[in-house]
Design an enzyme around this catalytic site. Sequence first.
Site, PDB file in Angstrom:
ATOM      1  CG  ASN A   9     -27.034 -27.309  15.876  1.00  0.00           C
ATOM      2  OD1 ASN A   9     -27.649 -27.072  16.917  1.00  0.00           O
ATOM      3  ND2 ASN A   9     -25.953 -28.083  15.845  1.00  0.00           N
ATOM      4  CD1 TRP A  10     -30.446 -21.699  15.288  1.00  0.00           C
ATOM      5  CD2 TRP A  10     -31.940 -20.853  16.728  1.00  0.00           C
ATOM      6  NE1 TRP A  10     -31.411 -21.054  14.558  1.00  0.00           N
ATOM      7  CE2 TRP A  10     -32.340 -20.518  15.411  1.00  0.00           C
ATOM      8  CE3 TRP A  10     -32.740 -20.421  17.804  1.00  0.00           C
ATOM      9  CZ2 TRP A  10     -33.503 -19.781  15.154  1.00  0.00           C
ATOM     10  CZ3 TRP A  10     -33.889 -19.689  17.533  1.00  0.00           C
ATOM     11  CH2 TRP A  10     -34.260 -19.373  16.217  1.00  0.00           C
ATOM     12  CE  LYS A  11     -23.165 -26.067  16.637  1.00  0.00           C
ATOM     13  NZ  LYS A  11     -21.752 -26.298  16.365  1.00  0.00           N
ATOM     14  CG  HIS A  95     -23.869 -31.873  16.745  1.00  0.00           C
ATOM     15  ND1 HIS A  95     -22.684 -31.450  17.300  1.00  0.00           N
ATOM     16  CD2 HIS A  95     -24.113 -31.061  15.687  1.00  0.00           C
ATOM     17  CE1 HIS A  95     -22.236 -30.414  16.594  1.00  0.00           C
ATOM     18  NE2 HIS A  95     -23.092 -30.156  15.621  1.00  0.00           N
ATOM     19  CD  GLU A 167     -22.812 -30.921  11.453  1.00  0.00           C
ATOM     20  OE1 GLU A 167     -23.185 -29.803  11.112  1.00  0.00           O
ATOM     21  OE2 GLU A 167     -22.838 -31.313  12.633  1.00  0.00           O
ATOM     22  N   GLY A 173     -17.386 -24.901  13.594  1.00  0.00           N
ATOM     23  CA  GLY A 173     -17.109 -23.744  14.429  1.00  0.00           C
ATOM     24  C   GLY A 173     -15.680 -23.227  14.318  1.00  0.00           C
ATOM     25  CB  SER A 213     -17.067 -23.283   8.810  1.00  0.00           C
ATOM     26  OG  SER A 213     -16.539 -23.442  10.128  1.00  0.00           O
ATOM     27  N   GLY A 234     -24.429 -23.927  11.925  1.00  0.00           N
ATOM     28  CA  GLY A 234     -24.291 -23.516  13.323  1.00  0.00           C
ATOM     29  C   GLY A 234     -24.179 -22.004  13.416  1.00  0.00           C
ATOM     30  N   GLY A 235     -22.948 -21.507  13.475  1.00  0.00           N
ATOM     31  CA  GLY A 235     -22.685 -20.082  13.690  1.00  0.00           C
ATOM     32  C   GLY A 235     -23.498 -19.151  12.793  1.00  0.00           C
TER      33      GLY A 235
HETATM   34  P1  PGA Z   1     -20.849 -24.387  12.379  1.00  0.00           P
HETATM   35  O1  PGA Z   1     -21.618 -25.608  13.100  1.00  0.00           O
HETATM   36  O2  PGA Z   1     -21.690 -24.006  11.178  1.00  0.00           O
HETATM   37  O3  PGA Z   1     -20.788 -23.320  13.400  1.00  0.00           O
HETATM   38  O4  PGA Z   1     -19.512 -24.894  11.975  1.00  0.00           O
HETATM   39  C1  PGA Z   1     -22.244 -26.614  12.373  1.00  0.00           C
HETATM   40  C2  PGA Z   1     -22.801 -27.660  13.306  1.00  0.00           C
HETATM   41  O5  PGA Z   1     -22.168 -27.968  14.315  1.00  0.00           O
HETATM   42  O6  PGA Z   1     -23.904 -28.201  13.070  1.00  0.00           O
END
Ligand code: PGA
Length: 251
Positions: A9-11, A95, A167, A173, A213, A234-235
Amino acid sequence: MRKKIIAGNWKMNKTIGEAVELANGIKLDLAACTEVDVVLCPPFTALKSVSDVVSETQIAVGAQNMSSEDEGAYTGEICHTMLKELFVRYVILGHSERREYYKENDFWINKKVLKALEKNLRPILCVGETLAQREANETEKVVEVQIREGLKDVPASAYTELVIAYEPVWAIGTGKTATAEQAQEVHAFIRGVVKDMVGAEAANAVRIQYGGSMKPANAEELLSQPDIDGGLIGGAALDATSFAAIVKAAL
Ligand code: PGA
């Protein structure tokens, strides 16, 4: 056996040029990966370019949101036809960032899930509790409502197509990951709720990702839990090497 699914998920990150570079990096490593489903979810503006990069590979493309409507006067929205035109196969819905910042609620998320399934797009429905809710012992209650409302009227036969992402909001994050035991507990609970809703066959078939994370250092332990069928990243998905390492941890 459920096939594992790792989605990035590149947001709201990556211009078109940056997205192409990242997708190319991931493709170098994972183009022929068939044992795990790999999905890249760039921002809308980079969907076409990323689709072009991964066409003719096993890597699929997903969007980060979708309108519940077919077309019309919905300023700023993107509908299923527009996504499918760009070879999008998956769509992240509900999300926690959309729930929190844009006040999306279970009613509308459910409309989007039903629309995606009707149009042969695979929803990745996100659920999860906040830190305050976990501390108040409300995790199961919160997640159960999100599952029951978000998947209302979804027929048992559709559970092979849809993906659930657990999640915990406090882990997104923040660098704080749920322990493998904490995550497994909620995943098993979610599968139990699905069983109660639509039966054992659908509950056994549905894939439940963990998100929050997840990174190369903790992926293997999380992914070895019996009810964790993948990750929504995400990250760590913004770096080709890290993302590829997480996919390899799922093998
Ligand atoms: P994160 O994000 O891996 O940066 O915690 C996950 C997400 O929001 O899908």
